[in-house]
Design a protein around this motif. Structure first.
Motif, PDB file in Angstrom:
ATOM      1  N   GLY A  85      60.530  47.302  55.937  1.00 27.13           N
ATOM      2  CA  GLY A  85      60.445  47.364  54.479  1.00 27.13           C
ATOM      3  C   GLY A  85      59.003  47.384  54.049  1.00 27.13           C
ATOM      4  O   GLY A  85      58.078  47.345  54.869  1.00 27.13           O
ATOM      5  N   PRO A  86      58.755  47.438  52.754  1.00 31.22           N
ATOM      6  CA  PRO A  86      57.389  47.600  52.259  1.00 31.22           C
ATOM      7  C   PRO A  86      56.557  46.328  52.363  1.00 31.22           C
ATOM      8  O   PRO A  86      57.072  45.218  52.437  1.00 31.22           O
ATOM      9  CB  PRO A  86      57.589  47.980  50.789  1.00 31.22           C
ATOM     10  N   PHE A  87      55.255  46.518  52.378  1.00 27.78           N
ATOM     11  CA  PHE A  87      54.316  45.422  52.196  1.00 27.78           C
ATOM     12  C   PHE A  87      53.514  45.716  50.938  1.00 27.78           C
ATOM     13  O   PHE A  87      53.592  46.806  50.366  1.00 27.78           O
ATOM     14  CB  PHE A  87      53.381  45.277  53.412  1.00 27.78           C
ATOM     15  N   MET A  88      52.737  44.751  50.488  1.00 25.74           N
ATOM     16  CA  MET A  88      51.932  44.939  49.276  1.00 25.74           C
ATOM     17  C   MET A  88      50.457  44.959  49.638  1.00 25.74           C
ATOM     18  O   MET A  88      50.016  44.241  50.542  1.00 25.74           O
ATOM     19  CB  MET A  88      52.210  43.832  48.255  1.00 25.74           C
ATOM     20  N   THR A  89      49.706  45.775  48.933  1.00 24.78           N
ATOM     21  CA  THR A  89      48.263  45.833  49.112  1.00 24.78           C
ATOM     22  C   THR A  89      47.600  46.002  47.757  1.00 24.78           C
ATOM     23  O   THR A  89      48.276  46.158  46.732  1.00 24.78           O
ATOM     24  CB  THR A  89      47.866  46.978  50.070  1.00 24.78           C
ATOM     25  N   VAL A  90      46.279  45.955  47.757  1.00 27.40           N
ATOM     26  CA  VAL A  90      45.494  46.049  46.530  1.00 27.40           C
ATOM     27  C   VAL A  90      44.630  47.292  46.603  1.00 27.40           C
ATOM     28  O   VAL A  90      44.112  47.640  47.672  1.00 27.40           O
ATOM     29  CB  VAL A  90      44.617  44.791  46.352  1.00 27.40           C
ATOM     30  N   ALA A  91      44.465  47.968  45.483  1.00 29.19           N
ATOM     31  CA  ALA A  91      43.620  49.161  45.427  1.00 29.19           C
ATOM     32  C   ALA A  91      42.561  48.998  44.350  1.00 29.19           C
ATOM     33  O   ALA A  91      42.841  48.479  43.264  1.00 29.19           O
ATOM     34  CB  ALA A  91      44.465  50.400  45.146  1.00 29.19           C
ATOM     35  N   LEU A 113      43.244  46.156  41.786  1.00 31.47           N
ATOM     36  CA  LEU A 113      42.364  45.008  41.910  1.00 31.47           C
ATOM     37  C   LEU A 113      42.029  44.437  40.544  1.00 31.47           C
ATOM     38  O   LEU A 113      41.978  43.215  40.357  1.00 31.47           O
ATOM     39  CB  LEU A 113      41.080  45.416  42.644  1.00 31.47           C
ATOM     40  N   THR A 114      41.804  45.315  39.576  1.00 31.49           N
ATOM     41  CA  THR A 114      41.516  44.904  38.207  1.00 31.49           C
ATOM     42  C   THR A 114      42.297  45.787  37.247  1.00 31.49           C
ATOM     43  O   THR A 114      42.721  46.896  37.596  1.00 31.49           O
ATOM     44  CB  THR A 114      40.017  45.040  37.891  1.00 31.49           C
ATOM     45  N   GLY A 115      42.493  45.294  36.030  1.00 28.56           N
ATOM     46  CA  GLY A 115      43.102  46.118  34.994  1.00 28.56           C
ATOM     47  C   GLY A 115      44.611  46.173  35.021  1.00 28.56           C
ATOM     48  O   GLY A 115      45.212  46.959  34.271  1.00 28.56           O
ATOM     49  N   GLY A 116      45.264  45.347  35.851  1.00 30.83           N
ATOM     50  CA  GLY A 116      46.716  45.322  35.872  1.00 30.83           C
ATOM     51  C   GLY A 116      47.288  44.448  34.763  1.00 30.83           C
ATOM     52  O   GLY A 116      46.560  43.748  34.053  1.00 30.83           O
ATOM     53  N   PRO A 152      47.064  39.328  36.925  1.00 31.05           N
ATOM     54  CA  PRO A 152      46.080  39.281  38.004  1.00 31.05           C
ATOM     55  C   PRO A 152      46.709  39.644  39.348  1.00 31.05           C
ATOM     56  O   PRO A 152      47.830  39.225  39.663  1.00 31.05           O
ATOM     57  CB  PRO A 152      45.602  37.828  37.978  1.00 31.05           C
ATOM     58  N   SER A 153      45.979  40.428  40.135  1.00 30.07           N
ATOM     59  CA  SER A 153      46.513  40.852  41.433  1.00 30.07           C
ATOM     60  C   SER A 153      46.814  39.649  42.319  1.00 30.07           C
ATOM     61  O   SER A 153      47.787  39.673  43.091  1.00 30.07           O
ATOM     62  CB  SER A 153      45.518  41.789  42.121  1.00 30.07           C
ATOM     63  N   SER A 154      46.013  38.585  42.237  1.00 31.02           N
ATOM     64  CA  SER A 154      46.250  37.408  43.076  1.00 31.02           C
ATOM     65  C   SER A 154      47.597  36.768  42.761  1.00 31.02           C
ATOM     66  O   SER A 154      48.293  36.289  43.669  1.00 31.02           O
ATOM     67  CB  SER A 154      45.129  36.382  42.882  1.00 31.02           C
ATOM     68  N   THR A 155      47.977  36.770  41.493  1.00 35.47           N
ATOM     69  CA  THR A 155      49.275  36.208  41.106  1.00 35.47           C
ATOM     70  C   THR A 155      50.418  37.038  41.663  1.00 35.47           C
ATOM     71  O   THR A 155      51.403  36.500  42.198  1.00 35.47           O
ATOM     72  CB  THR A 155      49.380  36.136  39.569  1.00 35.47           C
TER      73      THR A 155
END
Length: 318
Positions: free
Chosen positions: A152-158, A184-187, A190-193
């Motif tokens: 299945g999928p994993f998650m990453t940051v761009a 990474l920004t502008g979502g 927050p990407s960390s959350t």
């Protein structure tokens, strides 16, 4: 006159961004249609031209490789390694433009994964995994293998590229390979959350770690020199109980190799800050071990050490 001066850079920037986006669109549209042999020869030729041109990226790569090899190579040997490095980087882009057309089984079947037993142990313990990667080899092909291994999928940051159309193009490309991508920004959040919630649901994450794009990186020693690396992977592991595994992607003839390291422990002290610092250093040490074995596949064309500047232009080369 002042109005013209203010507007002109914006127009040039927009034109440059549009050309960049058009170039990537052409790459994904045209390169994947070329016969494999012709595409390889074309990208090898382009890499040879780029290495001879000795532009700023090539000169930064040479300076970084000098550090990664401990300053032990002669300038001729370093030049040869740099040429191999530029060719390796060109191979990454050739494969990136063609990867969506390659059957998944063709990628998985040609990928070696020494050390996979370390991740299998983490998974057998019921824990999600966080893969920490450097910019080495083909991390997109590694992502295809990882999706298959996970089932299945994993998650990453761009990084949020400009123009927005280019960011969307990369988003669609990586999601077509089975990844889930957050900016990474502008979502919206927050990407960390988003990553922490994904891990708490028992799902896994991949993060590139050898270049710090922010201002709050963790100090580490990397190839014996001080720099910073993003501490997000170690922090997420500490917060969620996920297993943190460094993985270094390499090219091999006709395929790929993933050097999978044992879990980096989060036992560096009572304070969270100390645990994150020690674990991030552990990831840096693992990167050094595997990058040193095949440095030409480390595609670091940016500056990562404050005391290492790009090499000066070669005489007679513009």
């Amino acid at each position: 006159m002042s109005v013209v001066v203010e507007k002109a850079p914006g127009l040039r920037a927009r034109a440059g961004a549009a050309l960049t986006d058009a170039g990537f669109a052409a790459g994904w549209g045209a390169v994947k249609l070329l016969p494999e042999g012709l595409a390889r020869r074309a990208f090898d030729a382009g890499a040879g031209w780029a290495a001879r041109r000795d532009g700023s990226g090539t000169r930064m790569l040479r300076a970084n490789l000098r550090v990664a090899t401990g300053g032990k190579l002669s300038e001729t040997e370093l030049d040869e390694l740099t040429v191999r490095g530029v060719r390796s980087y060109a191979r990454y882009w050739r494969e990136a433009f063609r990867l969506p057309t390659i059957p998944k089984d063709g990628i998985v079947g040609k990928t070696e994964s020494p050390g996979v037993e370390h991740m299998e142990k983490s998974r057998s313990d019921g824990r999600p995994v966080i893969l920490a990667l450097p910019h080495s080899g083909n991390w997109d092909a590694a992502g295809v293998w990882f999706v298959d291994w996970l089932g299945g999928p994993f998650m990453t940051v761009a990084e949020r590229l400009k123009p927005e159309s280019l960011y969307r193009r990369f988003l669609e490309y990586r999601e077509s390979l089975g990844m889930r991508v957050v900016p990474l920004t502008g979502g919206e959040r927050p990407s960390s959350t988003v990553l922490r919630e994904w891990l708490n649901d028992g799902r896994s994450v991949c993060l590139l770690m050898d270049r710090d794009l922010g201002s709050s990186g963790v100090p580490v020693s990397f190839f014996g020199r001080p720099t910073t690396m993003p501490g997000g992977a170690a922090l997420l592991a500490a917060q969620t109980g996920a297993a943190l595994h460094p993985v270094i992607c390499q090219f091999r003839e006709g395929g790929w190799r993933l050097m999978i390291h044992p879990e980096v422990p989060l036992d560096g002290g009572a304070r969270l800050k100390d645990r994150v610092a020690v674990a991030t250093q552990g990831v840096a040490d693992a990167f050094v071990d595997s990058i040193s074995a095949q440095p030409e596949d480390w595609h670091m064309l940016g500056r990562i050490w404050s005391d290492v500047q790009r090499d000066p232009p070669r005489r007679g080369v513009s």
